[in-house]
Write a protein that holds these residues in place. Structure first.
Motif, PDB file in Angstrom:
ATOM      1  N   UNK A  90       6.737 -36.098  80.782  1.00  0.00           N
ATOM      2  CA  UNK A  90       5.664 -37.060  81.047  1.00  0.00           C
ATOM      3  C   UNK A  90       5.063 -37.474  79.715  1.00  0.00           C
ATOM      4  N   UNK A  91       3.750 -37.322  79.571  1.00  0.00           N
ATOM      5  CA  UNK A  91       3.083 -37.639  78.309  1.00  0.00           C
ATOM      6  C   UNK A  91       2.725 -36.393  77.524  1.00  0.00           C
ATOM      7  N   UNK A  92       3.205 -35.233  77.969  1.00  0.00           N
ATOM      8  CA  UNK A  92       2.914 -33.974  77.286  1.00  0.00           C
ATOM      9  C   UNK A  92       4.019 -33.658  76.279  1.00  0.00           C
ATOM     10  N   UNK A 130      11.132 -27.099  80.469  1.00  0.00           N
ATOM     11  CA  UNK A 130      10.540 -28.405  80.796  1.00  0.00           C
ATOM     12  C   UNK A 130      10.354 -28.572  82.301  1.00  0.00           C
ATOM     13  N   UNK A 131       9.281 -29.265  82.674  1.00  0.00           N
ATOM     14  CA  UNK A 131       9.027 -29.642  84.063  1.00  0.00           C
ATOM     15  C   UNK A 131       9.706 -30.990  84.298  1.00  0.00           C
ATOM     16  N   UNK A 132      10.888 -30.957  84.897  1.00  0.00           N
ATOM     17  CA  UNK A 132      11.709 -32.158  85.002  1.00  0.00           C
ATOM     18  C   UNK A 132      11.128 -33.204  85.940  1.00  0.00           C
ATOM     19  N   UNK A 133      10.293 -32.801  86.885  1.00  0.00           N
ATOM     20  CA  UNK A 133       9.727 -33.796  87.800  1.00  0.00           C
ATOM     21  C   UNK A 133       8.762 -34.740  87.086  1.00  0.00           C
ATOM     22  N   UNK A 139      11.547 -38.851  72.145  1.00  0.00           N
ATOM     23  CA  UNK A 139      10.963 -40.062  71.558  1.00  0.00           C
ATOM     24  C   UNK A 139      10.916 -39.963  70.047  1.00  0.00           C
ATOM     25  N   UNK A 140      11.159 -41.082  69.406  1.00  0.00           N
ATOM     26  CA  UNK A 140      11.019 -41.187  67.953  1.00  0.00           C
ATOM     27  C   UNK A 140       9.831 -42.097  67.687  1.00  0.00           C
TER      28      UNK A 140
END
Length: 198
Positions: A90-92, A130-133, A139-140
């Motif tokens: 997500x955004x974490x 990781x929480x895949x849901x 990201x670069x």
């Protein structure tokens, strides 16, 4: 052993012995002519690009970057000013690699994940947990320190990544069994040699 320790042992073994890894399940390539970040306009994490990972990804077995960059600002160079690759759910942010540093003149920085065993182990341990849901991405991005007047410019940016499955790291008991077997074979060979000489 912990997941991180297993990954670190595998990374050290691969780096030291140049053992081949399993074939990559997927390869990802990102190229861009460059980016321009100005702290007073687009501060923080200014994204260059990203890859979305599928939940069946085993491990990141290769990650290489090349970035030509220059920062401009008032005062000294800031060590956090540079280019990063991050693993996100997500955004974490789960794990962050600082792949190119801050330079007051144009300079090309190359980064090879396999040359950094701690990062190799860390990003793969984070991937394992990781929480895949939430949606997992790599990201670069650039990060211009938010001092007024600070800028960060990149040119000729590349990110190559491959995924697959790392070979399992044997438990210490497996090494003991292997050494015991080798000793037994050596004893048998020694006895046969002794009988042949008689």
């Amino acid at each position: 052993m912990t997941s991180y320790t297993n990954k670190l042992l595998t990374a050290l073994t691969v780096a030291a012995l140049s053992l081949p890894l399993s074939a990559a399940a997927a390869t990802y390539t990102l190229t861009t002519p460059g980016t321009d970040q100005h702290a007073w306009v687009n501060a923080g994490q200014f994204e260059i690009g990203r890859f979305s990972l599928q939940s069946n990804v085993g491990d990141i077995i290769g990650l290489n970057t090349s970035v030509t960059l220059m920062d401009q600002g008032w005062g000294n160079q800031d060590p956090t000013n540079g280019v990063y690759v991050g693993l996100f759910a997500g955004e974490t942010a789960l794990y962050t690699l600082h792949v190119a540093g801050a330079n007051h003149s144009w300079k090309t920085d190359d980064y090879y994940l396999i040359s950094h065993p701690g990062d190799f182990a860390g990003i793969n341990a984070a991937l394992d947990n990781a929480q895949w849901n939430a949606g997992v991405t790599v990201r670069m991005y650039t990060n211009a320190w938010d001092y007024p007047g600070w800028e960060l410019h990149t040119r000729n940016v590349t990110l190559d990544m491959s995924t697959g499955v790392l070979p399992a790291v044997p438990e210490p008991s497996s090494y003991g069994m292997m050494l015991g077997g080798l000793a037994l074979l050596g004893t048998v060979a020694w006895r046969r040699q002794g009988r042949t000489a008689s």
